[in-house]
Enzyme design. Sequence first.
Site: not given
Ligand SMILES: Cc1cc2nc3c(=O)[nH]c(=O)nc-3n(C[C@H](O)[C@H](O)[C@H](O)COP(=O)(O)OP(=O)(O)OC[C@H]3O[C@@H](n4cnc5c(N)ncnc54)[C@H](O)[C@@H]3O)c2cc1C
Length: 380
Positions: A243, A364, A368
């Site tokens: 991906e 994806g 971070e």
């Molecule tokens: C338009 C869109 C389409 C998508 N399509 C899909 C899909 O088809 N299928 C699917 O399963 N998902 C999908 N996603 C989800 C996407 O992969 C997730 O949004 C992404 O993996 C981040 O997860 P979260 O949004 O829960 O952020 P969180 O896990 O809540 O993290 C929030 C922020 O915290 C920080 N953070 C997190 N972990 C760490 C770390 N270890 N160290 C330092 N900082 C950190 C980063 O800045 C991160 O952006 C999609 C998202 C969007 C917006």
Amino acid sequence: MTYLFETEEHATLRSSVRRWSATHIAPHSAEWEENEEFPASLYARAGADGMLGVGYPESAGGGGGDVTMALVAGEEMVLAGKSVGVVAGLGSHAIALPPILKHGTPGQIERFVRPVLEGRAIASLGITEPGGGSDVAGLRTTAVRDGQHYVVNGAKTFITSGTRADFVTTAVRTGGAAHGGISLLVIEKGTPGFSVSKKLKKTGWWASDTAELHFEDCRVPVENLIGIENAGFLAIMVNFTQERLMIAGQCVAIAELAYRESIQYARDRHAFGKSLSGFQVTRHKLADMASRIAAARALTGELAVRWARGEQTPALAAMTKNVATDMCSFVCDQAVQIFGGMGYMRETLVERLYRDARLYPIGGGAREVMNEIISKAEGY
Ligand SMILES: Cc1cc2nc3c(=O)[nH]c(=O)nc-3n(C[C@H](O)[C@H](O)[C@H](O)COP(=O)(O)OP(=O)(O)OC[C@H]3O[C@@H](n4cnc5c(N)ncnc54)[C@H](O)[C@@H]3O)c2cc1C
């Protein structure tokens, strides 16, 4: 510019995808973006015309070729179709099908992969949950075995094509805590207990539908388990690597499109008695954009070749994703700047690309999280 690995075959594919996208996407892209949806019939058209099967084995209903072909086809679809949202929606199978192809039985491949590549069904991938997406090992949707079924309870969010998918390749917890208790289950539309709880409104990618999904005592037949129970985490991680390659390719394509739009505008627009490209500062902006696109393309091409050779390269994929997403954010920002006030108007393509680009350092795998993968691999 093209990728260094490209052959005559890639060039032929480029022109056929360009023609198809210019005919079937470009004339409608602005309208579909504003409507926040493209017609579901486009999946059927794309499948029938071989657009969904590029890079997939012919034995599964695909057109053959490897990931380099899929990368090139994806780029032309963005360049000629001019809607990242449409390409994202049409391409949701690119993250939903690979685990089934790799770990599924021949029967599962016939049931789930072939209909999608032929445009007769829509596939989504469900990993992210309302409680978090980065920490995949901590996911909470449960699937408890009960006779010949798994009973699934939980929710998924941000799922691309989620409102109309015929099935979702879903990550569930079948075992204990952490990564050793995760499996992949195909959950089909119409299964009692599976519902779309809402269609989500987004910053960009408007033409692609994005949904939150709900599972309540949803009984999924055990024959929908992909691979071995509790061995899903590795399959998910390998899928993420591919991906990330495709995301890098999309970023290169988006940036290339924003760059082309900017060159044209800089030539046509006048200020202080000369074209914008008459100012050295504008030419240097364009030169920086071109240089960064070339660098990201080179790295993306290297990753694609290594992946096509069968190398497992999670750290290189993470580096490539970060380099390409940073580049894309920079280029789209510069494009808006060159367009001035028009760059802030909904009627210009660069305004939309700027919004679309914001997703990539998050989706994806966040920027971070990529750096964590690189840090582990480098052993800091
Ligand atoms: C338009 C869109 C389409 C998508 N399509 C899909 C899909 O088809 N299928 C699917 O399963 N998902 C999908 N996603 C989800 C996407 O992969 C997730 O949004 C992404 O993996 C981040 O997860 P979260 O949004 O829960 O952020 P969180 O896990 O809540 O993290 C929030 C922020 O915290 C920080 N953070 C997190 N972990 C760490 C770390 N270890 N160290 C330092 N900082 C950190 C980063 O800045 C991160 O952006 C999609 C998202 C969007 C917006």
